[in-house]
Write an enzyme that holds these catalytic residues in place. Structure first.
Site: not given
Ligand SMILES: Cc1ncc(COP(=O)(O)O)c(C=O)c1O
Length: 394
Positions: A60, A113, A185, A210
């Site tokens: 962990r 997001y 992000d 992704k």
């Molecule tokens: C720009 C962005 N940030 C964060 C996330 C969240 O990621 P996760 O699905 O791996 O938790 C996504 C999910 O689509 C995303 O498109």
């Protein structure tokens, strides 16, 4: 041999690969499923547990396979340190909850997001933290809100799903002037197309699920930045427990070896498709930062090396037309994902913004008839022929 820093394509292959202890001369990073690591010598055990000697205690906290993944991303983002999480959302929530305190204010954009948006509107206020969400394209408004004082500036660029661009360098300057931490992000761009730390960000985040992994077979998140900030995030994660699993770390590591190849192809295909769609009579509007008609094309051209593999477009006839068109595509998954080797399509109402109400989507400028299109690595001619036959029936 040149002493120059290796290029991203080389780092995608070799980054982090040498940080593990060689096991039986394996050339690939082993998947270490072991939860704990044993020590004969109690003094050594204690020294490792206190961080005075390298090694692992409990998965962990740290794990050799997970460590290799963190090092690969750290290399690519040219960061001092990196730490990983069980998902992108775990990384994002850790950044918000580890650094913000009751009474703090975070400035962000309306187009983040959907899950991130929920953290801002539902979870942070419950802890007495105010999230001020600005019009994503209005950099002046963002600067004004930043100048009013904030603990954190949280950005995403390009945004999901309208692929808007924010000027990271300009807003980072404004945030640093008031002593705020700048978080970006970078999921949509990846370090191949954009390096937020070089543009002034303090922390860069990814949903590794992704483009980094690229094969839609592993969930993960990662944060990169300065050693001290990453130590804070590591500590938050080891205590709250959203650890990346070794098997997912391995899948992400393997996927990342082809990151540069995939991104170059996806950049080129998305641009070709975006241009093609702008000329199609069934299409109302195309969002893609590589188009010269995009509101912030110049900012994108300045801060990105490629414009990314995701575009979005609205089809004449709205949701009803989309329901006709999407099932006809032969080379696309209709799924809530993006950034994989296969093309993936979906309306934001059932993908990125399924957590939001129709009113919230409308307020964020997301029409119900929008399609998010994540270009895969298929031959672009086949993808265009596929779009052509699917749109012809409308
Ligand atoms: C720009 C962005 N940030 C964060 C996330 C969240 O990621 P996760 O699905 O791996 O938790 C996504 C999910 O689509 C995303 O498109």
């Amino acid at each position: 041999m040149s002493a120059e820093r290796p290029k991203p394509a080389t780092l995608a292959v070799w980054g982090g690969e040498t940080s593990h202890e060689p096991y039986e001369r394996a050339t690939q990073v082993p998947v270490v499923h072991s939860v704990s690591f044993g020590y004969h010598d109690i003094d050594t055990w204690q020294a490792v547990a206190l961080g005075r000697e390298p090694g692992h205690i409990y998965s962990r906290n740290t794990n050799p396979t997970v460590r290799a993944f963190e090092e690969k991303v750290r290399d690519l983002e040219e960061a001092e340190a990196a730490t990983s999480f069980a998902s992108g959302m775990a990384a994002i929530s850790a950044v918000l909850f580890a650094f913000l305190r009751p009474g703090d204010r975070v400035v962000s954009i309306k187009d983040s997001y959907g899950g991130t948006h929920k953290l801002f509107t539902e979870f942070l206020p419950a802890f007495g933290i105010e999230a001020h969400l600005c019009d994503t394209s209005d950099f002046g408004q963002l600067e004004t809100e930043i100048a009013r004082g904030c603990r954190m500036l949280y950005l995403e660029s390009p945004t999901n799903p309208t692929v808007k661009i924010v000027d990271i360098a300009r807003l980072a300057r404004a945030a640093h002037a008031v002593g705020a931490r700048v978080v970006v992000d970078n999921t949509f761009a990846t370090p191949i197309n954009q390096r937020p730390l070089a543009l002034g960000a303090d922390l860069v985040l990814h949903s590794a699920t992704k483009f980094l992994g690229g094969h839609a077979d592993a969930l993960g998140g990662v944060a990169c930045g300065g050693r001290e900030a990453i130590q804070t995030l590591y500590h938050y994660r080891e205590i709250t427990g959203a650890a990346l699993s070794p098997m997912d770390a391995y899948s992400l590591l393997r996927g990342m070896k082809t990151l540069a190849l995939r991104i170059e192809r996806q950049n080129a295909t998305a641009l070709t498709i975006a241009r093609w769609l702008t000329r199609h009579s069934a299409i109302e509007h195309v969002n893609y930062p590589g188009l010269t008609t995009h509101a912030h094309h110049e900012v994108a051209a300045r801060q990105m090396r490629g414009f990314g593999g995701v575009l979005s477009f609205s089809v004449r006839g709205g949701l009803a037309a989309i329901k006709e068109f999407l099932p006809r595509l032969r080379y696309a998954h209709r799924a809530a994902n993006l950034g994989c080797v296969e093309t993936v399509v979906g309306p934001p109402a059932v993908t990125s913004h399924v957590e939001c109400t129709a009113e919230e989507r409308a307020a964020a400028g997301i029409p119900e008839g929008l399609v998010r299109y994540s270009a895969g690595i298929e031959d672009p001619d086949d993808l265009i022929a596929d779009l052509e036959q699917a749109l012809a029936a409308l």
